[in-house]
Design a protein around this motif. Structure first.
Motif, short mmCIF file in Angstrom:
data_model
loop_
_atom_site.label_atom_id
_atom_site.label_comp_id
_atom_site.label_asym_id
_atom_site.label_seq_id
_atom_site.Cartn_x
_atom_site.Cartn_y
_atom_site.Cartn_z
N LEU A 389 -33.25 -42.49 36.21
CA LEU A 389 -31.92 -41.91 36.18
C LEU A 389 -31.25 -42.13 37.54
O LEU A 389 -31.92 -42.29 38.56
N GLU A 390 -29.92 -42.12 37.52
CA GLU A 390 -29.15 -42.24 38.76
C GLU A 390 -28.19 -41.06 38.84
O GLU A 390 -27.41 -40.81 37.93
N LEU A 391 -28.27 -40.32 39.94
CA LEU A 391 -27.41 -39.16 40.20
C LEU A 391 -26.36 -39.55 41.23
O LEU A 391 -26.70 -40.04 42.31
N SER A 392 -25.10 -39.35 40.88
CA SER A 392 -23.99 -39.67 41.78
C SER A 392 -23.31 -38.36 42.16
O SER A 392 -22.77 -37.66 41.31
N ILE A 393 -23.36 -38.02 43.46
CA ILE A 393 -22.81 -36.77 43.97
C ILE A 393 -21.67 -37.08 44.95
O ILE A 393 -21.87 -37.85 45.89
N PRO A 394 -20.49 -36.51 44.76
CA PRO A 394 -19.36 -36.79 45.66
C PRO A 394 -19.47 -36.03 46.98
O PRO A 394 -18.55 -35.30 47.38
N ILE A 395 -20.59 -36.14 47.64
CA ILE A 395 -20.80 -35.56 48.96
C ILE A 395 -21.10 -36.71 49.91
O ILE A 395 -22.07 -37.44 49.72
N GLU A 402 -21.90 -34.86 61.58
CA GLU A 402 -22.11 -34.03 60.40
C GLU A 402 -23.27 -34.53 59.55
O GLU A 402 -23.45 -34.06 58.42
N PHE A 403 -24.03 -35.49 60.04
CA PHE A 403 -25.04 -36.13 59.20
C PHE A 403 -26.06 -35.12 58.68
O PHE A 403 -26.34 -35.05 57.48
N GLY A 404 -26.65 -34.31 59.58
CA GLY A 404 -27.69 -33.36 59.16
C GLY A 404 -27.17 -32.33 58.18
O GLY A 404 -27.81 -32.01 57.18
N GLU A 405 -25.98 -31.79 58.44
CA GLU A 405 -25.41 -30.77 57.55
C GLU A 405 -25.10 -31.35 56.17
O GLU A 405 -25.36 -30.71 55.14
N THR A 406 -24.56 -32.56 56.14
CA THR A 406 -24.22 -33.19 54.86
C THR A 406 -25.48 -33.52 54.07
O THR A 406 -25.53 -33.37 52.84
N GLU A 407 -26.51 -33.95 54.76
CA GLU A 407 -27.78 -34.26 54.08
C GLU A 407 -28.37 -33.01 53.42
O GLU A 407 -28.91 -33.08 52.31
N GLU A 408 -28.28 -31.88 54.08
CA GLU A 408 -28.78 -30.63 53.51
C GLU A 408 -28.00 -30.25 52.24
O GLU A 408 -28.58 -29.76 51.27
N LYS A 409 -26.68 -30.49 52.24
CA LYS A 409 -25.89 -30.20 51.04
C LYS A 409 -26.32 -31.07 49.87
O LYS A 409 -26.43 -30.59 48.73
N VAL A 410 -26.59 -32.35 50.14
CA VAL A 410 -27.02 -33.25 49.07
C VAL A 410 -28.37 -32.82 48.51
O VAL A 410 -28.55 -32.77 47.29
N LEU A 411 -29.32 -32.49 49.37
CA LEU A 411 -30.65 -32.09 48.90
C LEU A 411 -30.61 -30.75 48.17
O LEU A 411 -31.37 -30.53 47.22
N GLN A 468 -29.88 -42.95 50.83
CA GLN A 468 -28.82 -43.55 51.62
C GLN A 468 -27.54 -42.76 51.37
O GLN A 468 -27.00 -42.78 50.25
N MET A 469 -27.07 -42.07 52.38
CA MET A 469 -25.89 -41.22 52.24
C MET A 469 -24.64 -42.07 52.14
O MET A 469 -24.50 -43.12 52.76
N GLY A 470 -23.68 -41.58 51.33
CA GLY A 470 -22.39 -42.24 51.24
C GLY A 470 -21.53 -41.91 52.45
O GLY A 470 -21.69 -40.87 53.09
N TRP A 471 -20.60 -42.80 52.76
CA TRP A 471 -19.71 -42.60 53.90
C TRP A 471 -18.27 -42.50 53.42
O TRP A 471 -17.83 -43.26 52.56
N PHE A 472 -17.55 -41.51 53.99
CA PHE A 472 -16.12 -41.30 53.72
C PHE A 472 -15.88 -41.08 52.23
O PHE A 472 -16.30 -40.07 51.69
N THR A 473 -15.28 -42.02 51.51
CA THR A 473 -14.94 -41.79 50.09
C THR A 473 -16.05 -42.21 49.14
O THR A 473 -15.93 -41.99 47.93
N ALA A 474 -17.13 -42.80 49.64
CA ALA A 474 -18.20 -43.28 48.76
C ALA A 474 -19.11 -42.12 48.36
O ALA A 474 -19.43 -41.24 49.16
#
Length: 902
Positions: A389-395, A402-411, A468-474
């Motif tokens: 499966l592939e999960l696409s999250i708009p985060i 903000e890398f560490g904080e954004t990564e925590e939101k995704v997890l 691999q975290m998305g950047w900006f609008t990705a």
């Protein structure tokens, strides 16, 4: 082997039993209400309960087959239970929670035409799940006998009323409706005489060919039957059916030589014919429902005979039956003995050499087989499916800090979604990302997801692909594997899962590549289209002859940075993007061949969606030989891709309704294909547009073209309706919005001149132009340049529509001298003498967007060294370092400081 089909008649005369507490005067009612000992009950007449209703035909089969509510959900009264789901539906439709079953049934019948809207679909999913829930599963179900008659009854609750409304609307979907392909009471099928010699010879070549078991039937790849049967069924005309499978197996009896694919299919057929009926699940009584696997199994038994029965035993039994007139034993009788045992292996055991070792009396190395054991343990014994499966999250990351904080939101979001997914049933688990370690890395269940989110270190490359975290609008995309027994469609449509995904605005889909190991076969040099166009091209590739020839059934097109060398990339390397073709690792060699045939270096007429790409080998893949010349070509193509994208212009046209619609006149093709065939008037061999795209019907159409034709495109786009109407006879009002007249006002199509001409002579701009040039030296030149039919340069010349491709297709991506001329570089390579001479002359021209683009000519410069030095300094960011150093050396320019000898 009897084949039967069970038909379900539609009950069109069903009537409700009335309101709660009323006695129903209708003797045909399938339910009625009674009150006993202070409790209201619904008494049901089982034979009169509607089986299927006519309204059901308006829904897709995928939507009908909802999984029923389980026992835990039916009893749960809080959030996540059935009661909470029913209350949400009643509140949405503003209904009372008592005596609502008839109004709810009317509402479900009225709204069926628009059930695909997001909120309404959830209500219908709940009702479909309830109609699939058996009567005996409803809480409080009771069976009692009165006056010698047995009755079934349900206590009057909100769940019971919802069940009544759902069954009244759709019918009792929990009762099986199926086509039987096999009956245990049928007579065994003997091997036909014409097939006996053929099967005997085949079994002699593969004496240890093992039948399938319940565990091996659904194994992945060629070891199981599930994947192979589905592949063959997709290639069948009309899909899987018993007749199609019989024709498939029968065709092999007429052949004497087989390739690798045919040998694999033959082994599949013989293994199926050698497998007993007990390997199949889902028996309904003594009947076996039709599925792709059961149809293939029965078809193999019809053609090859039921090889799981000993031929000699059956021949003696048949002879005794014919002589004595006794009835043949049923298929379930123990008189049939297995031809093969489960201990058999597909591969022969390695033979042990009887030769004594020379010079050694004691062996230190023993020959052995290291085959992985196939016996499944624990929950893997009953696991039916394993799906990627592939999960696409708009985060996405907005800043490096903000890398560490954004990564925590995704997890945290991933943990919450996994908790809901694994709570659907006890058989749904998160598997290890690598199948090779799934025996040692335990699956994750719902109890493993506590309130704390999972850590990246515990998940990365263990349960998910490398994060691999998305950047900006990705969006951030996460791939993982799930083990389950329900179909993947029913899992993804679960209301609780849909609810949690909506909370995060996330999307969970079946991954296009069902494999952990993926590879980039090639990258495609040329334009970069939108996602909707990429998905359309993916489907076209899967249906192409080239992909079917190599049995490639999985592909994904991704926009990625071009990487020419494996490992960490240098910061100074220019980031150039292109379309990368991702396929399973074991198909990358075949995919290279197929894609080079579809996107060759020599242009042709038929490209998917009309987009002319050039397939470039992925030289970063170390499984393939990379020569020095291959590296040079790849470097050159990367540089060309960068220059191509810089010269590519884009314009939106908002007056077209649907550019992908098929026109109703000759040539009866999609409008986008017709527009892509339009040639440039200045160069009839060159297409005017590189891409024509429209993601949704109500959005503008995007036209992509090269900077050199920007003036021609600016003139043609507004008068497209006049061109299509005048030259092709199209009724443009069917395809264009009424606002298109803003661009055609003041112009008309002149069929005699085959061009668009102005309708008025007092053009304001023309007056200004005439007043301007009469005071300049251009006055006489202007009169000589334009003919009378050009209307002083205000007529619009349009190229031809070359749908058949007779005018030719120039290369847009090439690695030789000809391609460099299209980029403005006239190069002559002298490999034997070890030097390269390039002549360049740069001119700067503004494009329609106001930016400057570089065009090149092949004129001989007056001062080659000074002019080349100036050009190199301007373009040092786009020219590869090796090429820059080489040009400086050959021009007499020192690498650092001073002027060298010319």
């Amino acid at each position: 082997m009897a084949t039967t089909k069970h038909h379900i008649s539609v009950n069109t005369t069903m009537e409700p039993g009335g309101k709660i507490g009323d006695d129903s005067p209708n003797t045909n009612a399938w339910y009625r209400f009674q009150e006993k000992e202070g409790q209201k009950w619904v008494v049901l007449e089982g034979k009169l309960i509607p089986k299927r209703t006519a309204i059901l035909d308006s829904f897709s089969n995928k939507f009908k087959n909802q999984s029923p509510w389980n026992e835990e959900e039916l009893k749960q009264t809080g959030k996540g239970g059935v009661t909470d789901a029913i209350t949400e539906t009643l509140n949405s439709w503003k209904m009372n929670s008592v005596d609502f079953h008839l109004p709810l049934a009317d509402k479900l019948a009225q709204s069926k035409a628009s059930y695909q809207t997001k909120k309404l679909k959830l209500h219908y999913q709940k009702a479909m799940k309830m109609a699939n829930t058996a009567l005996t599963e409803i809480p409080g179900y009771k069976k009692y006998t009165e006056d010698g008659v047995t009755h079934e009854a349900l206590p009057m609750t909100i769940v019971t009323e919802f069940w009544l409304a759902a069954v009244y609307t759709f019918g009792a979907l929990y009762e099986p409706v199926f086509t039987s392909v096999y009956s245990r009471h049928g007579k065994a099928k003997m091997t036909p005489p014409e097939a006996k010699p053929w099967i005997t010879e085949f079994l002699a070549s593969f004496p240890d060919l093992a039948p399938f078991t319940k565990l091996t039937l659904f194994e992945e790849g060629a070891a199981g039957a599930h994947d192979l049967c589905n592949k063959v069924a997709r290639a069948m005309t009309g899909g899987s059916s018993l007749d199609n499978w019989k024709k498939t197996w029968q065709a092999f009896l007429l052949k004497k030589q087989f390739d690798d694919l045919e040998t694999t299919l033959l082994m599949l057929g013989i293994r199926l014919a050698s497998s007993p009926p007990d390997i199949h699940q889902g028996w309904i009584g003594e009947e076996l429902p039709a599925t792709i696997i059961t149809e293939a199994w029965v078809g193999a038994g019809e053609v090859f005979g039921e090889l799981w029965v000993q031929d000699t035993v059956m021949e003696e039994a048949d002879t005794a039956t014919e002589d004595s007139g006794e009835v043949t034993p049923s298929m379930s009788t123990p008189t049939k003995t297995l031809r093969f045992t489960e201990a058999s292996s597909i591969l022969k055991e390695p033979s042990v050499s009887k030769r004594k070792p020379i010079g050694f009396t004691q062996p230190y190395f023993r020959p052995r087989s290291n085959l992985k054991p196939k016996k499944k343990k624990g929950l893997f014994r009953t696991m039916v499916f394993k799906t990627y499966l592939e999960l696409s999250i708009p985060i996405s990351i907005q800043a490096v800090t903000e890398f560490g904080e954004t990564e925590e939101k995704v997890l945290a979001a991933l943990t919450s979604i996994w908790r809901t997914l694994t709570s659907i049933d006890q058989h749904t688990v998160i598997l290890s990302w690598h199948p090779k370690v799934e025996d040692t890395l335990r699956p994750l269940r719902s109890v493993d997801f506590t309130t704390k989110p999972q850590k990246k270190k515990a998940l990365n490359d263990r349960y998910i692909d490398m994060l691999q975290m998305g950047w900006f609008t990705a969006d951030t995309k996460i791939r993982f594997r799930v083990g389950h027994n329900q179909t993947i469609a029913s899992l993804l449509e679960d209301p609780n899962l849909v609810y949690i995904l909506d909370n995060y605005d996330a999307a969970l889909t079946k991954d296009k590549i069902q494999s952990t190991e993926t590879a980039i076969a090639v990258w495609l040099g040329g334009p970069i289209p939108a996602q909707a166009t990429l998905e359309a091209i993916e489907q076209t590739l899967l249906e192409s002859t080239e992909f079917k020839r190599y049995d490639i059934d999985q592909v994904e097109l991704l926009i990625k940075r071009i990487i020419l060398k494996p490992g960490k990339q240098r910061r100074e390397d220019k980031k150039v993007h292109a379309i990368h073709v991702v396929i399973p690792e074991d198909k990358k060699a075949q995919a290279r061949k197929a894609l080079k045939a579809i996107y060759p270096s020599r242009p042709h007429n038929n490209y998917p969606e009309g987009i002319q790409w050039r397939a470039i080998e992925n030289i970063a893949d170390r499984d393939f030989t990379v020569t020095e010349q291959s590296s040079i070509v790849a470097e050159r193509m990367k540089f060309k891709q960068s220059a191509f994208l810089q010269d590519l212009c884009t314009t939106e046209y908002k007056h077209l309704q649907n550019v992908n619609a098929e026109v109703d006149i000759e040539p009866y093709l999609p409008l986008s294909q017709i527009l892509m065939s339009l040639k440039s008037h200045g160069d009839p061999a060159k297409g005017l547009f590189v891409m024509v795209q429209q993601e949704y019907d109500d959005e503008p159409v995007t036209f992509s073209y090269m900077a050199e034709v920007s003036q021609e495109v600016a003139a043609i786009l507004p008068i497209l309706p006049l061109l299509l109407e005048g030259r092709l006879g199209m009724n443009v009002s069917q395809y264009f919005r009424s606002s298109y007249t803003i661009g055609t006002d003041g112009y008309k199509w002149d069929s005699t001149l085959d061009k668009v001409v102005p309708t008025v002579t007092d053009n304001y701009l023309e007056d200004i132009d005439r007043h301007w040039i009469q005071h300049t030296d251009d006055c006489t030149m202007r009169n000589k340049k334009y003919k009378e039919e050009d209307h002083g340069g205000y007529a619009i010349n349009v190229g031809a529509f070359d749908i058949d491709g007779t005018l030719g297709n120039p290369r847009i991506m090439e690695d030789g001298n000809e391609s460099l001329q299209t980029m403005g570089l006239n190069a002559s390579f002298h490999d034997t003498n070890g030097y390269m001479d390039i002549e360049v002359n740069e001119d700067t021209t503004p494009n329609t967007d106001g930016t400057e683009v570089s065009t090149f000519t092949t004129e001989t410069p007056v001062k080659a060294d000074e002019q080349l030095l100036d050009i190199l300094s301007k373009n040092q960011d786009t020219i590869p370092p090796e090429l820059m150093e080489y040009l400086k050396q050959k021009s007499g320019i020192p690498s650092q400081g001073g002027r060298g000898d010319q």
